[in-house]
Structures are given as structure tokens and as C-alpha cells.
Design a protein around this motif. Sequence first.
Motif, PDB file in Angstrom:
ATOM      1  N   TYR A   7       0.842  -1.197   0.000  1.00  0.00           N
ATOM      2  CA  TYR A   7       0.000   0.000   0.000  1.00  0.00           C
ATOM      3  C   TYR A   7       0.878   1.248   0.000  1.00  0.00           C
ATOM      4  CZ  TYR A   7      -3.782  -3.200   0.901  1.00  0.00           C
ATOM      5  OH  TYR A   7      -4.685  -4.229   0.779  1.00  0.00           O
ATOM      6  N   GLY A   8       0.697   2.089  -0.981  1.00  0.00           N
ATOM      7  CA  GLY A   8       1.486   3.313  -1.109  1.00  0.00           C
ATOM      8  C   GLY A   8       0.977   4.417  -0.196  1.00  0.00           C
ATOM      9  N   GLY A   9       1.688   5.530  -0.225  1.00  0.00           N
ATOM     10  CA  GLY A   9       1.404   6.630   0.688  1.00  0.00           C
ATOM     11  C   GLY A   9      -0.020   7.163   0.636  1.00  0.00           C
ATOM     12  N   THR A  10      -0.593   7.288  -0.570  1.00  0.00           N
ATOM     13  CA  THR A  10      -1.963   7.815  -0.630  1.00  0.00           C
ATOM     14  C   THR A  10      -2.958   6.805  -0.063  1.00  0.00           C
ATOM     15  OG1 THR A  10      -2.015   7.097  -2.930  1.00  0.00           O
ATOM     16  CG2 THR A  10      -1.724   9.439  -2.548  1.00  0.00           C
ATOM     17  N   SER A  11      -2.643   5.506  -0.202  1.00  0.00           N
ATOM     18  CA  SER A  11      -3.559   4.473   0.302  1.00  0.00           C
ATOM     19  C   SER A  11      -3.607   4.454   1.827  1.00  0.00           C
ATOM     20  CB  SER A  11      -3.147   3.091  -0.209  1.00  0.00           C
ATOM     21  OG  SER A  11      -3.103   3.074  -1.617  1.00  0.00           O
ATOM     22  N   VAL A  12      -2.552   4.986   2.470  1.00  0.00           N
ATOM     23  CA  VAL A  12      -2.535   5.053   3.939  1.00  0.00           C
ATOM     24  C   VAL A  12      -2.442   6.514   4.385  1.00  0.00           C
ATOM     25  CG1 VAL A  12      -1.570   2.737   4.256  1.00  0.00           C
ATOM     26  CG2 VAL A  12      -0.006   4.684   4.019  1.00  0.00           C
ATOM     27  N   GLY A  13      -2.983   7.416   3.533  1.00  0.00           N
ATOM     28  CA  GLY A  13      -2.823   8.853   3.743  1.00  0.00           C
ATOM     29  C   GLY A  13      -3.488   9.424   4.990  1.00  0.00           C
ATOM     30  N   ASP A  14      -4.555   8.785   5.468  1.00  0.00           N
ATOM     31  CA  ASP A  14      -5.162   9.243   6.725  1.00  0.00           C
ATOM     32  C   ASP A  14      -5.773   8.029   7.432  1.00  0.00           C
ATOM     33  OD1 ASP A  14      -7.733   8.705   5.618  1.00  0.00           O
ATOM     34  OD2 ASP A  14      -7.799  10.718   4.735  1.00  0.00           O
ATOM     35  N   LEU A  15      -6.366   8.252   8.607  1.00  0.00           N
ATOM     36  CA  LEU A  15      -6.821   7.104   9.399  1.00  0.00           C
ATOM     37  C   LEU A  15      -7.956   6.347   8.717  1.00  0.00           C
ATOM     38  CD1 LEU A  15      -6.597   8.468  13.060  1.00  0.00           C
ATOM     39  CD2 LEU A  15      -4.917   7.160  11.739  1.00  0.00           C
ATOM     40  N   ASP A  16      -8.841   7.076   8.030  1.00  0.00           N
ATOM     41  CA  ASP A  16      -9.922   6.383   7.324  1.00  0.00           C
ATOM     42  C   ASP A  16      -9.367   5.462   6.250  1.00  0.00           C
ATOM     43  OD1 ASP A  16     -12.174   7.047   8.644  1.00  0.00           O
ATOM     44  OD2 ASP A  16     -12.603   8.858   7.458  1.00  0.00           O
ATOM     45  N   ARG A  17      -8.366   5.964   5.554  1.00  0.00           N
ATOM     46  CA  ARG A  17      -7.770   5.146   4.500  1.00  0.00           C
ATOM     47  C   ARG A  17      -7.035   3.949   5.089  1.00  0.00           C
ATOM     48  NH1 ARG A  17      -5.932   9.353  -0.258  1.00  0.00           N
ATOM     49  NH2 ARG A  17      -8.068   9.966  -0.735  1.00  0.00           N
ATOM     50  N   ILE A  18      -6.402   4.140   6.229  1.00  0.00           N
ATOM     51  CA  ILE A  18      -5.720   3.008   6.881  1.00  0.00           C
ATOM     52  C   ILE A  18      -6.755   1.951   7.295  1.00  0.00           C
ATOM     53  CG2 ILE A  18      -4.401   2.322   8.928  1.00  0.00           C
ATOM     54  CD1 ILE A  18      -2.854   4.963   8.650  1.00  0.00           C
ATOM     55  N   ARG A  19      -7.927   2.417   7.762  1.00  0.00           N
ATOM     56  CA  ARG A  19      -8.998   1.461   8.120  1.00  0.00           C
ATOM     57  C   ARG A  19      -9.455   0.694   6.885  1.00  0.00           C
ATOM     58  NH1 ARG A  19     -11.021   6.099  11.088  1.00  0.00           N
ATOM     59  NH2 ARG A  19     -10.291   5.872  13.230  1.00  0.00           N
ATOM     60  N   ARG A  20      -9.537   1.412   5.763  1.00  0.00           N
ATOM     61  CA  ARG A  20      -9.951   0.763   4.519  1.00  0.00           C
ATOM     62  C   ARG A  20      -8.933  -0.313   4.112  1.00  0.00           C
ATOM     63  NH1 ARG A  20     -12.284   3.411  -0.502  1.00  0.00           N
ATOM     64  NH2 ARG A  20     -12.127   5.376   0.611  1.00  0.00           N
ATOM     65  N   VAL A  21      -7.639   0.023   4.271  1.00  0.00           N
ATOM     66  CA  VAL A  21      -6.590  -0.952   3.965  1.00  0.00           C
ATOM     67  C   VAL A  21      -6.723  -2.163   4.897  1.00  0.00           C
ATOM     68  CG1 VAL A  21      -4.096  -1.357   4.096  1.00  0.00           C
ATOM     69  CG2 VAL A  21      -4.967   0.701   2.971  1.00  0.00           C
ATOM     70  N   ALA A  22      -6.991  -1.895   6.165  1.00  0.00           N
ATOM     71  CA  ALA A  22      -7.156  -2.994   7.123  1.00  0.00           C
ATOM     72  C   ALA A  22      -8.272  -3.931   6.660  1.00  0.00           C
ATOM     73  CB  ALA A  22      -7.474  -2.428   8.514  1.00  0.00           C
ATOM     74  N   ARG A  23      -9.368  -3.342   6.149  1.00  0.00           N
ATOM     75  CA  ARG A  23     -10.486  -4.178   5.690  1.00  0.00           C
ATOM     76  C   ARG A  23     -10.078  -5.024   4.489  1.00  0.00           C
ATOM     77  NH1 ARG A  23     -13.521   0.453   7.116  1.00  0.00           N
ATOM     78  NH2 ARG A  23     -13.662   1.233   4.986  1.00  0.00           N
ATOM     79  N   ARG A  24      -9.265  -4.423   3.622  1.00  0.00           N
ATOM     80  CA  ARG A  24      -8.812  -5.187   2.449  1.00  0.00           C
ATOM     81  C   ARG A  24      -7.928  -6.357   2.864  1.00  0.00           C
ATOM     82  NH1 ARG A  24      -9.221  -4.271  -3.043  1.00  0.00           N
ATOM     83  NH2 ARG A  24      -9.969  -2.189  -3.477  1.00  0.00           N
ATOM     84  N   CYS A  25      -7.026  -6.106   3.798  1.00  0.00           N
ATOM     85  CA  CYS A  25      -6.142  -7.181   4.279  1.00  0.00           C
ATOM     86  C   CYS A  25      -6.995  -8.285   4.905  1.00  0.00           C
ATOM     87  CB  CYS A  25      -5.173  -6.659   5.344  1.00  0.00           C
ATOM     88  SG  CYS A  25      -4.023  -5.418   4.751  1.00  0.00           S
ATOM     89  N   LEU A  26      -7.980  -7.873   5.704  1.00  0.00           N
ATOM     90  CA  LEU A  26      -8.826  -8.856   6.387  1.00  0.00           C
ATOM     91  C   LEU A  26      -9.677  -9.635   5.392  1.00  0.00           C
ATOM     92  CD1 LEU A  26      -9.769  -6.743   9.515  1.00  0.00           C
ATOM     93  CD2 LEU A  26      -8.622  -8.981   9.534  1.00  0.00           C
ATOM     94  N   ALA A  27     -10.087  -8.974   4.305  1.00  0.00           N
ATOM     95  CA  ALA A  27     -10.881  -9.676   3.295  1.00  0.00           C
ATOM     96  C   ALA A  27     -10.041 -10.773   2.650  1.00  0.00           C
ATOM     97  CB  ALA A  27     -11.381  -8.686   2.247  1.00  0.00           C
ATOM     98  N   ALA A  28      -8.777 -10.467   2.372  1.00  0.00           N
ATOM     99  CA  ALA A  28      -7.906 -11.487   1.772  1.00  0.00           C
ATOM    100  C   ALA A  28      -7.671 -12.625   2.772  1.00  0.00           C
ATOM    101  CB  ALA A  28      -6.570 -10.851   1.355  1.00  0.00           C
ATOM    102  N   ARG A  29      -7.541 -12.264   4.017  1.00  0.00           N
ATOM    103  CA  ARG A  29      -7.354 -13.268   5.074  1.00  0.00           C
ATOM    104  C   ARG A  29      -8.599 -14.157   5.164  1.00  0.00           C
ATOM    105  NH1 ARG A  29      -5.465 -16.597   6.869  1.00  0.00           N
ATOM    106  NH2 ARG A  29      -5.089 -17.260   8.977  1.00  0.00           N
TER     107      ARG A  29
END
Length: 412
Positions: A7-29
Motif C-alpha cells: 500500500y502506497g502513501g496515498t492508500s494510507v494517507g489518513d486514518l480512514d484510509r488506513i482502516r480501509r486498507v485494514a479491511r482489504r487485508c482482512l478480506a484477503a485473510r
Amino acid sequence: MLVVQKYGGTSVGDLDRIRRVARRCLAARAEGHDVVAVVSAMAGETNRLLALTHAIHADPDAREQDVVVATGEQVSVGLLALAIQAAGGSAVSFLGHQVKIVTDSAFARARIQSIEGERIRAALGQGAIAVVAGFQGTDEHGNLTTLGRGGSDTTAVAVAAALGAGACEIYTDVDGVYTADPNVCPAARKLDRIAYEEMLELASVGAKVLQIRSVEFAMKYRVPVRVRSSFSDDPGTLVCAEEDSMESVVVSGIALDRNEAKIALRSVPDVPGVAGRIFTPLAEANVVVDMIVQNVSRGRRQDLTFTVARADLARAAAVVGAAAGALGVRGVDTDGKVAKVSVVGVGMRNHSGVAARMFQVLAAEGINILLISTSEIKISCVIHEKYAELAVRALHTAFGLDRAEPAARGGA
Ligand code: ASP
Ligand code: MG
């Protein structure tokens, strides 16, 4: 399957985006995959940290600068691990030296030498998502190192190679690799697939989707890399080994590099050793020379033209001016307003006439070609910068790359 997601800088640019990334990781899991997330610093953070080092020292020591800039990734891995835990998942963060990612000692541009990965495997074995800091490593003495700007891409591909991952997904702010820069060429199309070699050529001429080193790594270790957006479910573009079907497409993309400047030496003595006396001082001054064209000799004299990065033009001209004076060159002309347009495609290996077609297309638009260079899968022309966008669009159309127009009207 083991999946590495970067995940690049814009994908983790703020806390909402970090939460979104967390959901994506969890979906793959949840799909049953072992998941390793490689993360960049939050958008803008690396620049901010670099600026701090320059504010406190005019010429910051590279080792200390790395210590500072690598903290951006330390923050984002910790936050992502916490976000995954907050969403009910299990995650462990790892810094470069914990993984461990061993590099040489070239601070700010270190190269990865080996990756151990036992701790990642142990975390995955316990069902956790491993969250790995991109961009950083450790040298053999335990010094912290960084891999150069955009280095998290390389971390991701190297980790995928070391762990034998089944997939390496690079999440970024664009939804894939395009046939041309959509800002320049509105008809540009997203590619489903592109060969490593093509990606290297496009990357080296300015299509900055992936760090070049990461593509070299992927090609060497045959890691298929999927470039996709963290803001959509679009499958993106697969960067992979060349396939037979790819050769039926002659040109895969058009690249534009505006960062070019031209230096021409008029009437250079045609005797052995001259080129060495011109290019050696340039190399010593750390000027990277791109294209070089030398004419046929006319009465023991010839013209020599080459290109450098625009930012290096003044320095290069000064160095060349000194050498040229000593060699009896008649004149040195510089031009900082040129651009390089390139057509790229592995299909060129088996198709003739691509260069001719390119020259015809430029001629039809009244565009003069200043320099030409070719490789097995690329043809580049240096032209006046004011024609750059026109050239890209005309070539894009001529080589059949334009996207089919979407229906002008009508419901979905
Ligand atoms: N944060 C680093 C940079 O901005 C590494 C990366 O984003 O890939 O260059
Ligand atoms: Mg990047």
C-alpha cells in the motif's frame, strides 16, 4: 496462498484510509490467504521528514538522514496493525531490521541483498497478518538503510520473492498501467497485462507507476506483480513474463519524457579518444548521459550530440565546454526545450516497419525529429517539447491504442 499486498502513501494517507486498507487485508485473510502487507509512509510524510533533515543541516549525512526518513514507515505499520486489531483481526508489525531485510551500506539508495523472513513466517503461522515496513533495511553492521524514493515497491516484490508468494499486489492511486499518460492522451487505455521488459522501458522513460528496481527484481525472480487501486475493485494490470500472445500487439504503450535536454558539439576532431575525453569528465561530474548520436565523419570532423536530464544541463554544458575547448571543437549548442517520445512493445521483435511508421506519423504532424535511438523493444525520438503531447496522441492513434469510445448515451 501467500499474498503480499503493498500500500502506497496515498492508500494510507489518513486514518480512514488506513482502516480501509485494514479491511482489504482482512478480506484477503477471510478468503483463506496468508497476508503480508507492505506499507509506505503516509502521503507527504517522507518529503516532510527529508525537509527536516535539510532544515537542520545544509548537507545532511546520509546515514542520519535515513534514520529520520525511515520513521515514516514505522508510524504507518504500527497504525495499520492497530487498525487490523481494532477491526477484530490479528496483526504484527515488522520493521526492516526485524524481518530482516539485509542491504548494502549505500545509505538513501541501498540495495537488498537478502531477506530472512522467519519472523514473518512465524506470525503467519499463528494466523496473524504480517505488516512490514517498506523502504527500509539494515546493513551488515546493523545500520538502518533506505532503498531510495519509491522503495516500498521493491520491498514488496523482494518479500514476495523471498517468501515464495503466489501473488504480489501493488495498491496505488491509479488503477493500473496505461498505454500512455491519460493526462496527455485522453484516449489512453488501461492494459490488462504488460511484460516486465515493457514495464522497464516505460518506467525508465517516465511512466512512474512502479520503482524501476522493483520491476527488475520482479523480472529476475519471476514474481508476477499486479498494479491496482486501493480505491476500487478493478483488477488492475498484471506485470508478468512475456507471453506469446503479447507479441501480436506491436506497440503496447507510448511514453513521454519531458525531462530531457540536448547538447550538440559541432565539428569535433575525428580521432581516437575524443569521445572518452568528453564523456569521462561528465561521468566524473555524475551527469547521466542518455542518448548519444555521432555523425559520419566529414573531412576528419564530425558532430556529436547527446541528451542529459534537464536539471543537469547547466552543469553538463560547463563540463563539456571545458573539454571541448581543449579538443578544438568548433561550438557547443544546448537546448533545454526538448522531449523524448518512445513507442514500446515486445511485439517489435517480430514486426518490421515500426520505426518507419513512427517517423511517418511525426512527419504528418509536421514534427521534426532531432535525435533517434532504438532498442529491441523501443524506438525513441527526441523532438521539440512544444510538440510532445501532439506526438503522443498521434502515435497512440496510429498504433491502434486508442480506447474504443464509450457509448455516447444510454443507460447501464
Ligand atoms: N516513503 C518512501 C518514499 O516516499 C518509500 C515509498 O513510498 O515507496 O519514497
Ligand atoms: Mg510509490
